[in-house]
Each structure stands twice: as C-alpha cells, then as structure tokens.
Design an enzyme around this catalytic site. Structure first.
Site, PDB file in Angstrom:
ATOM      1  N   ALA A  57      -5.909 -37.806  -7.970  1.00  0.00           N
ATOM      2  CA  ALA A  57      -6.270 -39.110  -8.528  1.00  0.00           C
ATOM      3  C   ALA A  57      -6.700 -39.066  -9.987  1.00  0.00           C
ATOM      4  CB  ALA A  57      -7.394 -39.725  -7.687  1.00  0.00           C
TER       5      ALA A  57
ATOM      6  N   ARG B  10      -9.087 -32.132  -8.299  1.00  0.00           N
ATOM      7  CA  ARG B  10      -9.870 -30.947  -8.669  1.00  0.00           C
ATOM      8  C   ARG B  10     -10.774 -31.233  -9.864  1.00  0.00           C
ATOM      9  NH1 ARG B  10      -4.957 -26.853  -9.082  1.00  0.00           N
ATOM     10  NH2 ARG B  10      -4.218 -28.745 -10.088  1.00  0.00           N
ATOM     11  N   ARG B  11     -10.294 -32.106 -10.770  1.00  0.00           N
ATOM     12  CA  ARG B  11     -11.047 -32.334 -12.017  1.00  0.00           C
ATOM     13  C   ARG B  11     -12.093 -33.435 -11.828  1.00  0.00           C
ATOM     14  NH1 ARG B  11      -5.992 -32.849 -16.099  1.00  0.00           N
ATOM     15  NH2 ARG B  11      -5.039 -33.738 -14.239  1.00  0.00           N
TER      16      ARG B  11
ATOM     17  N   TYR C 193      10.891 -26.297  -6.280  1.00  0.00           N
ATOM     18  CA  TYR C 193      10.391 -27.677  -6.361  1.00  0.00           C
ATOM     19  C   TYR C 193      11.279 -28.608  -5.528  1.00  0.00           C
ATOM     20  CZ  TYR C 193       8.741 -32.125  -8.178  1.00  0.00           C
ATOM     21  OH  TYR C 193       8.248 -33.404  -8.272  1.00  0.00           O
TER      22      TYR C 193
ATOM     23  N   PRO D 229      10.239 -40.811  -6.770  1.00  0.00           N
ATOM     24  CA  PRO D 229      10.429 -41.237  -8.159  1.00  0.00           C
ATOM     25  C   PRO D 229      11.387 -40.307  -8.902  1.00  0.00           C
ATOM     26  CG  PRO D 229       8.081 -40.838  -7.640  1.00  0.00           C
ATOM     27  CD  PRO D 229       8.920 -40.190  -6.575  1.00  0.00           C
ATOM     28  N   GLY D 230      12.089 -40.891  -9.863  1.00  0.00           N
ATOM     29  CA  GLY D 230      12.867 -40.094 -10.807  1.00  0.00           C
ATOM     30  C   GLY D 230      11.943 -39.702 -11.951  1.00  0.00           C
TER      31      GLY D 230
ATOM     32  N   VAL E 140       9.287 -39.750 -14.558  1.00  0.00           N
ATOM     33  CA  VAL E 140       8.062 -40.522 -14.813  1.00  0.00           C
ATOM     34  C   VAL E 140       7.291 -39.811 -15.918  1.00  0.00           C
ATOM     35  CG1 VAL E 140       6.009 -41.567 -13.791  1.00  0.00           C
ATOM     36  CG2 VAL E 140       7.914 -40.881 -12.301  1.00  0.00           C
TER      37      VAL E 140
HETATM   38  C1  8X3 Z   1      10.206 -35.342 -10.838  1.00  0.00           C
HETATM   39  C2  8X3 Z   1      11.670 -35.571 -10.954  1.00  0.00           C
HETATM   40  O1  8X3 Z   1      13.902 -34.692 -11.729  1.00  0.00           O
HETATM   41  O2  8X3 Z   1      11.983 -33.780 -12.845  1.00  0.00           O
HETATM   42  O3  8X3 Z   1       9.767 -35.225  -9.531  1.00  0.00           O
HETATM   43  O4  8X3 Z   1      12.504 -33.125 -10.603  1.00  0.00           O
HETATM   44  S1  8X3 Z   1      12.531 -34.229 -11.548  1.00  0.00           S
END
Ligand code: 8X3
Length: 253
Positions: free
Chosen positions: A11, A35-36, A153, A183-184, A186
């Site tokens: 958050a 964490r922060r 990832y 999301p793409g 961001v």
């Molecule tokens: C972020 C999108 O395309 O950098 O989750 O993996 S991308």
C-alpha cells in the site's frame, strides 16, 4: 463503501497507494499494509484527514508467515475485512533465464505467490464465516503472454491467475468473490524496482508513450469491488491505448 473494511497490501506506493486513496475517498476504512511503515504512516494521516475515514497502517512483509498470521489479531474495528487487494509483488530483473539472479527469483516467487497465498489464507475464514467478501488479485499481462527475459515474472503472474481461478471454484458456494486484474504498462516504481534502482533504464520503459497511471488501475479495482453481490468480474485486462501486447507499443518519436 461506507462501513466497509479494505485490506491493501503493497500500500505504500503505486497501485496500492492509489487504491488506498480511491477506496478512502469513497468512504471505506482501510488497513494499509507494506514494509515501508514511514510511508504508510504519512499516507494514513493524509488520507484520514482528507476523507474522514479510519486508516490502520501496518508494517507487513507478506513473505513473513508469522507476521501474516497476526492479521488474525486485528483490532475489532478492522476485523471484518470486506475487500482484500493482493497488490504486493513485482518484478526483479529482465535477464535471460541462464543469467538470472537466484535471489531475484526467490524474492519474486515468495512475494507474488507465497505472500499472496499467506495473506489470502489468513483473511478468508472470516469472509467465509460472514458469507461475503471479495479478493482482488493483481496479476499482469505478463501472466497472459511471455516475453524475453520475463521468465520468472511471467511464471509468477501466470500462477496468480491460476490460483485465482482455482480459488473461485473453492469459494463458489460461499458468497465470496475473486477477481483478477491484469494491467499492462503502468507508470509506478515497478521498472525502477525491476532494474534494481536504475532510474535511467526505468524511465526508458515509459518514454514516448502514455502508460496507465496507478490511478487508472485503482479505478478498475474499485469497479470490481463495487459490483452487485451476484456479479463477479472474474478477470479484467487493462492496458494503455498505445499498447497492444507486452512488446507491441506505439511510441511517438
Ligand atoms: C507489468 C507488465 O509487461 O512489464 O506487470 O511485464 S510487463
């Protein structure tokens, strides 16, 4: 959102922070976890003063099982969590697999998968008992399509999508809903973290293109959380207009 309690992980910045503001603006009380703690304290003062809601900042590393267990001991006021936003996570590195850092891998797997699992498991019993609640998992278009260097990832975000789908099945008779948001691009600290603090490299990701803002994604999260009880937005993909897939972008020269 009045009288609703929303727990948001990660958050302190980006999508998590924007979600704190979005839900608070709409009257929800917030448990802001990250964490922060210094950032959270500041955010919590700002938001409670501005919107007149209660905000409970908690220092939480979602990968720490014992710390997550303590979510069972929340003050009475915050016990009945209505919305859980599993936002903590992120990418580290963009190397071909054979050059990848093992500690980056561990951290990605621990945060994006295990952390999400621990927090969800801690929060679900009360939702099931109350026969209401919604879990919103922040995945990524990286969980829908692979790209070079995305390896771990892409795998962890794909895992988040599958966990969400399976969890929906587990919960189908309980009244508890599950949504996944993919999301793409961001513009947040995402790339700076991915590139281990290299801001020049991070800034290049968002160069000559209008990416999504954290607020755009928070709006989508809020949309999922505010559907009528019989409606579950199972999965929502949100991208900038100038992005058609991870690697197909319209960059203006
Ligand atoms: C972020 C999108 O395309 O950098 O989750 O993996 S991308």
């Amino acid at each position: 959102m009045k009288n609703k309690v929303v727990l948001i992980t990660g958050a302190s910045s980006g999508i998590g922070r924007a979600s704190v503001r979005k839900f608070a603006k709409n009257g929800a009380d917030i448990i802001a976890a990250a964490r922060r703690i210094a950032c959270l304290n500041q955010l919590s003062d700002e938001v409670s003063e501005q919107f007149g809601v209660d905000v409970l900042p908690i220092k939480l590393d979602v990968t720490d099982k014992n710390a997550v267990d303590k979510l069972g001991n929340l003050p009475e006021r915050f016990k009945n969590i209505d919305v859980l936003i599993n936002n903590a996570g992120g990418a580290l590195g963009l190397e071909p697999l054979w050059k990848g850092s093992l500690s980056d891998w561990d951290q990605m797997i621990d945060t994006n998968i295990k952390g999400l699992l621990y927090v969800t498991r801690a929060v679900l019993p009360i939702m099931i008992e109350r026969k209401t609640g919604i879990i919103i998992n922040i995945a990524s278009i990286a969980g829908l399509e692979a790209y070079p260097g995305g390896n771990v990832y892409c795998a962890v975000k794909s895992a988040v999508r599958m966990l969400s789908k399976s969890l929906r099945m587990d919960l189908v008779k309980t009244g508890v809903r599950v949504s996944t948001i993919d999301p793409g691009m961001v513009k947040t600290e995402f790339s700076k973290v991915r590139f281990h603090g290299d801001s020049v490299r991070a800034d290049k990701v968002y160069e000559k293109i209008t990416p999504l803002s954290a607020e755009d994604v928070a709006d989508a999260i809020y949309f999922c959380a505010t559907r009528p009880k019989h409606v579950d937005i199972e999965e929502l993909v949100i991208m900038p207009t100038a992005q058609a897939s991870v690697l197909i972008n319209d960059r203006k020269d």
